[in-house]
Design an enzyme around this catalytic site. Sequence first.
Site, PDB file in Angstrom:
ATOM      1  N   HIS A 112     -26.013  42.947 -27.826  1.00 20.29           N
ATOM      2  CA  HIS A 112     -25.991  42.757 -26.237  1.00 20.29           C
ATOM      3  C   HIS A 112     -25.738  44.280 -25.781  1.00 20.29           C
ATOM      4  O   HIS A 112     -25.231  45.174 -26.518  1.00 20.29           O
ATOM      5  CB  HIS A 112     -24.245  41.927 -26.175  1.00 20.29           C
ATOM      6  CG  HIS A 112     -24.633  40.548 -26.380  1.00 20.29           C
ATOM      7  ND1 HIS A 112     -24.639  40.398 -27.788  1.00 20.29           N
ATOM      8  CD2 HIS A 112     -24.444  39.607 -25.540  1.00 20.29           C
ATOM      9  CE1 HIS A 112     -24.262  39.060 -27.451  1.00 20.29           C
ATOM     10  NE2 HIS A 112     -24.150  37.846 -26.746  1.00 20.29           N
ATOM     11  N   ASN A 113     -26.150  44.464 -24.937  1.00 19.28           N
ATOM     12  CA  ASN A 113     -26.368  45.369 -23.449  1.00 19.28           C
ATOM     13  C   ASN A 113     -26.348  45.386 -22.142  1.00 19.28           C
ATOM     14  O   ASN A 113     -27.498  45.164 -21.507  1.00 19.28           O
ATOM     15  CB  ASN A 113     -27.545  46.310 -24.417  1.00 19.28           C
ATOM     16  CG  ASN A 113     -27.919  47.736 -24.270  1.00 19.28           C
ATOM     17  OD1 ASN A 113     -26.927  48.649 -23.784  1.00 19.28           O
ATOM     18  ND2 ASN A 113     -28.776  48.201 -24.299  1.00 19.28           N
TER      19      ASN A 113
END
Length: 361
Positions: A112-113
């Site tokens: 996730h970013n």
Amino acid sequence: MTAPLAAPASVDSTTPEPTQPTPREQLLNRIQRDIPIVQRPYAVVAEQVGLTEAEALAILREVKAEGVLRQVSAIFDTRTLGYQSSLVAAVHDEDQLDAGAEIVNAHPGVSHNYKRNHSFNLWYTIAVPPESDLEAHVQKLHEQSGARLTRLMPTLHLFKIGVEFDMTGKEDWNAKAAPQYTSEQRNIGYAVTDLDRAFVTEFQKDLPVTEEPYADACAALGLSIAEVAAHAEKMKAAGALRRVSAVFRHQKAGFTFNAMGVWAVPQDDVAETGRRMAEFKAVSHCYLRPTYAEWPYTIFTMVHGRSKEEAFGKIQAIHDEVAEGIDHAILYSTKEYKKIRLEFYKPEFYQWAKDNLGTDA
């Protein structure tokens, strides 16, 4: 630092009087909790919500075709499997943020970013295998991405993890339920076996929405469904396996806004306050994390909503019941750079380590 944000004045912390959910809504809520490992699991689930197996499968195939249902697979605990993981917060110059995020995205362990509304404007999660040096990986990403400051924010205590969207839209924002998965369920000393690795490899795949979704996994493992179920129970007891369940795409499911409430709870109070915050059904993640000179917040709570007002209202409900007078801030995603399921034992990870760190891991 971003000033603490409160919910809009027009937001109440409760939803309208609920009405009875339909069998379809009950089904979509039910499959997020767990899908039993039996020969025909959807027949079991369907009966529980007043549908036939054929009706349940038709609904699930429809929501998958629409992109609402991302996949059905097992959810594993990284720490019990020996993986090291952390949330990472970084500060980038605004004009360099997109380029920095692209470099971070190339790491196979980053799942996730996001860009968030804070001076710490890039937030990502990373996991590395047991033999790896997590800090070395994050330091390399810090250097390559051009970050001005990077802070590791690992989980010091897990009060709750478990994303379950209320697909009925009728649940009170301050509704409560005991968390299904906490630090107490983890067994950090668990010895991962070859069968565990094979099980993870098969069950992290997207399982088909069919009458017998486990048939291919059983064949690959060379085990009967009863033997697979027995091994799953062993992994659950160790905390390595949380459950098999459906995973929805937030946006497609209508939950277009997320809010991360961060709270400067004094250390003496974190255990009780974290426990109470985790009881809110709207909270999908609740963690104790380290503080820094520029980051005073100890407890993180994540919520999702169909609107900014709903998400902020859920944070407000937590504030009103548990955290009145506690300094807090609300961070929300303004851009999604990457969002995937973490895949264990991927060869691409070892290649990245070799190319960028000169090591095998």
